[in-house]
Design an enzyme around this catalytic site. Sequence first.
Site, mmCIF file in Angstrom:
data_model
loop_
_atom_site.group_PDB
_atom_site.id
_atom_site.type_symbol
_atom_site.label_atom_id
_atom_site.label_comp_id
_atom_site.label_asym_id
_atom_site.label_seq_id
_atom_site.Cartn_x
_atom_site.Cartn_y
_atom_site.Cartn_z
ATOM 1 N N SER A 185 1.861 -2.593 0.949
ATOM 2 C CA SER A 185 0.386 -2.074 0.380
ATOM 3 C C SER A 185 0.216 -2.591 -0.854
ATOM 4 O O SER A 185 1.050 -2.878 -1.556
ATOM 5 C CB SER A 185 0.825 -0.731 0.370
ATOM 6 O OG SER A 185 -0.140 0.045 -0.295
ATOM 7 N N TYR B 181 6.618 5.705 -3.004
ATOM 8 C CA TYR B 181 6.079 4.911 -2.094
ATOM 9 C C TYR B 181 5.570 3.384 -2.690
ATOM 10 O O TYR B 181 6.100 2.399 -1.664
ATOM 11 C CB TYR B 181 4.571 5.527 -1.619
ATOM 12 C CG TYR B 181 3.791 4.776 -0.693
ATOM 13 C CD1 TYR B 181 4.010 4.805 0.624
ATOM 14 C CD2 TYR B 181 2.597 4.006 -1.190
ATOM 15 C CE1 TYR B 181 3.240 4.132 1.660
ATOM 16 C CE2 TYR B 181 1.962 3.298 -0.226
ATOM 17 C CZ TYR B 181 2.172 3.298 1.094
ATOM 18 O OH TYR B 181 1.413 2.582 2.179
#
Length: 252
Positions: free
Chosen positions: A145, A158
Site C-alpha cells: 500500500s 496498517y
Amino acid sequence: MTEVLQDKVIVVTGGAQGIGAAYVRRLVREGASVVVADRNLAGARTTAEAAEGPGEAVAFAFDIASESGCGELADFVGERYGRLDGLINNAAIFSTIEMKPSWEISVAEWDQLMAVNLRGPWLLIKAVLPLLKASGNASIVNVGSDAAQFGRTGYLHYTTGKAGIQGMTFGLSHELGEFGIRVNTLSPGPVYTEVSRATVTEAQKNAMLNLQAIKRTAGPEDMAGLAVYLLSDSSAYVTGQTISVNGGLMHR
C-alpha cells in the site's frame, strides 16, 4: 489470440470482494486457473462463479492467519494442480480499521492485524513453496500500500504492516531467485471499491485526487493490469520491486 496467463495456476487470497475479486475476474479472462481463497466462502464462490473467460475459478475457504489453514490450501492446490505458478497475497485487514492515534491502538488490534497482513503472507509462502518450485517459473505478488510511504496518521499498525511487506518482498526475491521464483510488491494508492470503509473522508479523497496526475479515482480493475504483467512471462526479469499504481499521486 493466446491469453497471457494461459494454463497458469494462480492463488488469490482475499478474492471474495473488492480488489481481490477484480484480480480473479481479470486472471480468468487471461486464461488462468484461479483458486479464490477467502474466509468468506460464500463470497469466494460468488466471485468464482461470476468470473468469465477461457480460464477457471474455484473457491476455497481459507484463513491466512492460520498456519494449518495455509497448509490446507497448499494441499488443495497440490492435489488439484500439482504446481503453483502465481500467488497474489491480497488478503488484509483494512476496511474495518477504526482510525485512531497510535497510542490508542490496543495490543490486541495490533496483533490481529499483523497476523493477517504481515505474518499471513509469510506463512502462506512457506506452505506453498514446494508448489512454486515445481512451477520452475513462478511469481509472487505481495500487495502492499502506498500508505506506507504517505505517512498517513490514524492506522499506524496498517502502514507498518505494509512497510513490512515491502521488506519481505525484497528479502524473498533474493532467497527464492535461485528457484526461478520472482517476488514483487504491487502497491496501490487510493482505490475505491464496493466495500464500505471509514478510513478516508470526502475531504481527504478530494485532496489526494488533486495531487494525482490522472484526475479520476481508481477502481479495483485499475490494479489488475499490473498484476497480470507481474504474473506473466513478460516480467521474467523483474523481481524485488515495489511498483505503485496511484495515478501519479505525488509522495511526500
